[in-house]
Design a protein around this motif. Structure first.
Motif, PDB file in Angstrom:
ATOM      1  N   ASN A 171     -16.948 -25.779 -26.790  1.00 51.76           N
ATOM      2  CA  ASN A 171     -16.084 -25.913 -27.965  1.00 51.76           C
ATOM      3  C   ASN A 171     -16.970 -25.839 -29.222  1.00 51.76           C
ATOM      4  O   ASN A 171     -18.198 -25.910 -29.130  1.00 51.76           O
ATOM      5  CB  ASN A 171     -15.257 -27.211 -27.879  1.00 51.76           C
ATOM      6  CG  ASN A 171     -16.127 -28.454 -27.912  1.00 51.76           C
ATOM      7  OD1 ASN A 171     -17.022 -28.572 -28.748  1.00 51.76           O
ATOM      8  ND2 ASN A 171     -15.874 -29.378 -27.011  1.00 51.76           N
ATOM      9  N   PRO A 172     -16.352 -25.687 -30.412  1.00 52.99           N
ATOM     10  CA  PRO A 172     -17.160 -25.484 -31.630  1.00 52.99           C
ATOM     11  C   PRO A 172     -18.187 -26.587 -31.887  1.00 52.99           C
ATOM     12  O   PRO A 172     -19.294 -26.305 -32.339  1.00 52.99           O
ATOM     13  CB  PRO A 172     -16.107 -25.438 -32.737  1.00 52.99           C
ATOM     14  CG  PRO A 172     -14.858 -24.982 -32.056  1.00 52.99           C
ATOM     15  CD  PRO A 172     -14.905 -25.550 -30.673  1.00 52.99           C
ATOM     16  N   VAL A 175     -25.648 -27.098 -29.602  1.00 52.62           N
ATOM     17  CA  VAL A 175     -26.553 -26.226 -28.843  1.00 52.62           C
ATOM     18  C   VAL A 175     -27.420 -25.410 -29.803  1.00 52.62           C
ATOM     19  O   VAL A 175     -28.638 -25.302 -29.627  1.00 52.62           O
ATOM     20  CB  VAL A 175     -25.747 -25.287 -27.913  1.00 52.62           C
ATOM     21  CG1 VAL A 175     -26.632 -24.163 -27.389  1.00 52.62           C
ATOM     22  CG2 VAL A 175     -25.149 -26.066 -26.753  1.00 52.62           C
ATOM     23  N   GLU A 176     -26.793 -24.862 -30.827  1.00 49.02           N
ATOM     24  CA  GLU A 176     -27.543 -24.006 -31.755  1.00 49.02           C
ATOM     25  C   GLU A 176     -28.569 -24.810 -32.550  1.00 49.02           C
ATOM     26  O   GLU A 176     -29.696 -24.365 -32.768  1.00 49.02           O
ATOM     27  CB  GLU A 176     -26.565 -23.249 -32.669  1.00 49.02           C
ATOM     28  CG  GLU A 176     -25.951 -22.085 -31.903  1.00 49.02           C
ATOM     29  CD  GLU A 176     -24.702 -21.497 -32.543  1.00 49.02           C
ATOM     30  OE1 GLU A 176     -24.235 -22.039 -33.562  1.00 49.02           O
ATOM     31  OE2 GLU A 176     -24.208 -20.488 -32.001  1.00 49.02           O
TER      32      GLU A 176
END
Ligand SMILES: [Fe+2]
Length: 247
Positions: free
Chosen positions: A76-77, A83-84
């Motif tokens: 999900n966003p 993660v980024e």
């Protein structure tokens, strides 16, 4: 032999250190069920600590996503942002370590260890019907799993699947479960760094092989300090807030 089983640390160094301090001297070997990073503010510190600590480890979905083994399609966003950010922070050596982690099941000391389900490392086991295939198929009578961030698990006596009930007495650090020889088990130590079972304390387990007993621990830690670091790192508000609720 006593085995420390930890999972879903999610880059929360404060929770990990509190957990390790609480059970110092009470275990001989450590195993990690993956999701070393993702969500939390301390990815390098936690990777290095886990790496020095464990005898065995399996990869989690966040470890795979951060290190580029899987894409971000299923995230999900909010998880994707985590993660980024984590990927941008990790030292190359720590990224390589995450890339090198094996898929479960991994066997050690007579137990099997997976991140999600026995046959699918990315599958969540929340309910008895989801637990049954793994209870039947695992190579070992007792399998530890993570991924849901919910401490407890399931047992199977050959007829039906039951939830493992944990009764933690007020003031106690752990609830103990006796492993019965005729039953099969899927046991979840809970999440060290981002519990989702309505108890915000760090969760982990210690398996005593000779006594056939598993202790399910809960340890308080300085949640506000972690939230401050997350805010400084620009983490989404939902991720910061959920730590205090254990949801
Ligand atoms: Fe996780």
């Amino acid at each position: 032999m006593r085995l420390l089983v930890c999972s879903d640390v999610h880059a929360n160094a404060t929770a990990l250190e509190a957990a390790l301090q609480a059970c110092a001297g009470l275990w001989e070997r450590a195993v990690c069920l993956g999701d070393v990073v993702g969500y939390g503010p301390d990815p390098n510190e936690v990777v290095e600590r886990i790496r020095s600590l464990v005898s065995a480890i399996v990869r989690g979905n966040h470890d795979k996503a951060v290190s580029g083994i899987s894409d971000l399609e299923d995230f999900n966003p909010v998880a994707r942002a985590a993660v980024e950010w984590t990927r941008s922070q990790l030292f190359p050596e720590n990224l390589r370590y995450l890339q090198s982690l094996p898929r479960g099941p991994v066997d050690i000391d007579g137990f099997a260890f997976v991140h999600g389900a026995v046959e699918d490392e990315d599958e969540y086991i929340f309910a008895a019907d989801q637990a049954l295939p793994g209870l039947l198929e695992s190579r070992r009578p007792v399998t530890f799993f993570g991924h849901t961030h919910i401490q407890g698990g399931f047992s199977y006596d050959g007829a039906r699947v039951e939830r493992v009930e944990l009764s933690l007495m007020p003031g106690a650090s752990f609830a103990a479960v006796n492993v019965e020889p005729k039953k099969r088990y899927l046991l979840n130590p809970g999440s060290v760094g981002q519990p989702r079972d309505s108890d915000p304390r760090a969760a982990f387990a210690i398996a005593d092989i000779e006594k056939r007993r598993v202790e399910f621990w809960r340890v308080p830690y300085d949640i506000a300090a972690v939230q401050d670091r997350m805010e400084q790192a620009g983490a989404p508000e939902a991720l910061v807030l959920r730590l205090a609720f254990g949801r």
